[in-house]
Design an enzyme around this catalytic site. Structure first.
Site, PDB file in Angstrom:
ATOM      1  CG  HIS A  12      -0.239  -0.022   2.371  1.00 24.09           C
ATOM      2  ND1 HIS A  12       0.175   1.215   3.060  1.00 24.09           N
ATOM      3  CD2 HIS A  12       0.244  -0.944   3.278  1.00 24.09           C
ATOM      4  CE1 HIS A  12       0.962   0.934   4.288  1.00 24.09           C
ATOM      5  NE2 HIS A  12       0.857  -0.291   4.355  1.00 24.09           N
ATOM      6  CD  GLU A  21       2.112  -5.518   7.752  1.00 24.07           C
ATOM      7  OE1 GLU A  21       2.491  -6.773   7.728  1.00 24.07           O
ATOM      8  OE2 GLU A  21       3.063  -4.847   7.583  1.00 24.07           O
TER       9      GLU A  21
END
Length: 225
Positions: free
Chosen positions: A11, A84
């Protein structure tokens, strides 16, 4: 057999990225810089024959993936396994704060982040156990196609360590991922992967503050020695 190509992307930048804080499970949006990075990458990818988009369900990954998917008019499929790593009670703290408040945990994590986890958090092994099967399901579902997968720094490094046979205990020391970095992994079949491009940020604009250069700061103390 036709190759399956995965565009594996981290990202774009967030405010916490710039502050170098532990923010694995913290749900933060992209910063303006992160949106700019994703926009440049979208222009780079828009002419490619991408069949599908997948992303971690956190805001920063979904937003990045939507920016990338918009020129191709494709929807983004959330995939929980791509989240994550959670740092538990370290979340949103800087490394210096963690070392001051939880010195024993910080030392154990530095020694082996693959099997050790801070209180309330995940080990690298736990992340691999959920992320790798999810990733391989995507590979199998799209045999012979090109797919974009947007995930996170630690998760991507753990996936690449597993796919390429690297020592996963050193995923933080031996591999890096810049915001909005592009990796390309080709699969001849589900068990044969080849890394074609790694941590590439050549789509960054000339006036972007973050450059693909030697890191000035990172969460791995090994590089600070």
């Amino acid at each position: 057999m036709a190759l399956t190509r995965i565009y594996l992307i981290r990202h774009g930048a967030t405010i916490l990225t710039a502050e170098d804080r532990f923010a694995g499970a913290t749900n933060v949006p992209l910063s303006d810089e992160g949106r700019t990075q994703a926009g440049h990458l979208a222009q780079r990818l828009k002419g490619l024959p991408v069949a599908a988009f997948y992303a971690s369900p956190l805001d920063r990954t979904m937003e990045t993936a939507r920016i990338l998917a918009e020129p191709l008019q494709l929807v983004v499929n959330p995939c929980d396994g791509l989240r994550e790593i959670s740092h538990g009670h370290w979340e949103q703290l800087t490394r210096a704060e963690v070392e001051q408040q939880f010195p024993a945990e910080a030392a154990a994590w530095d020694e082996d982040p693959f099997t050790f986890a801070p209180t309330g958090g995940e080990s690298g092994l736990a992340v691999t156990a959920r992320a790798l099967p999810a990733f391989m399901d995507i590979v199998r579902q799209h045999e012979g196609e090109s797919v974009v997968v947007v995930s996170h720094k630690a998760t991507i490094r753990l996936l690449l360590s597993s796919l390429l046979g690297f020592d996963p205990r050193k995923f933080r020391d031996n591999l890096d991922q810049n915001p909005a970095a592009l990796n390309v992994v080709d699969f001849k079949n589900a068990v044969r992967a080849r890394l074609m491009l790694f941590n590439d940020t050549s789509h960054y604009s000339e006036d972007t503050l973050i450059k693909p250069d030697t890191p000035k700061a990172c969460l791995s103390s090994w590089w600070a020695k």
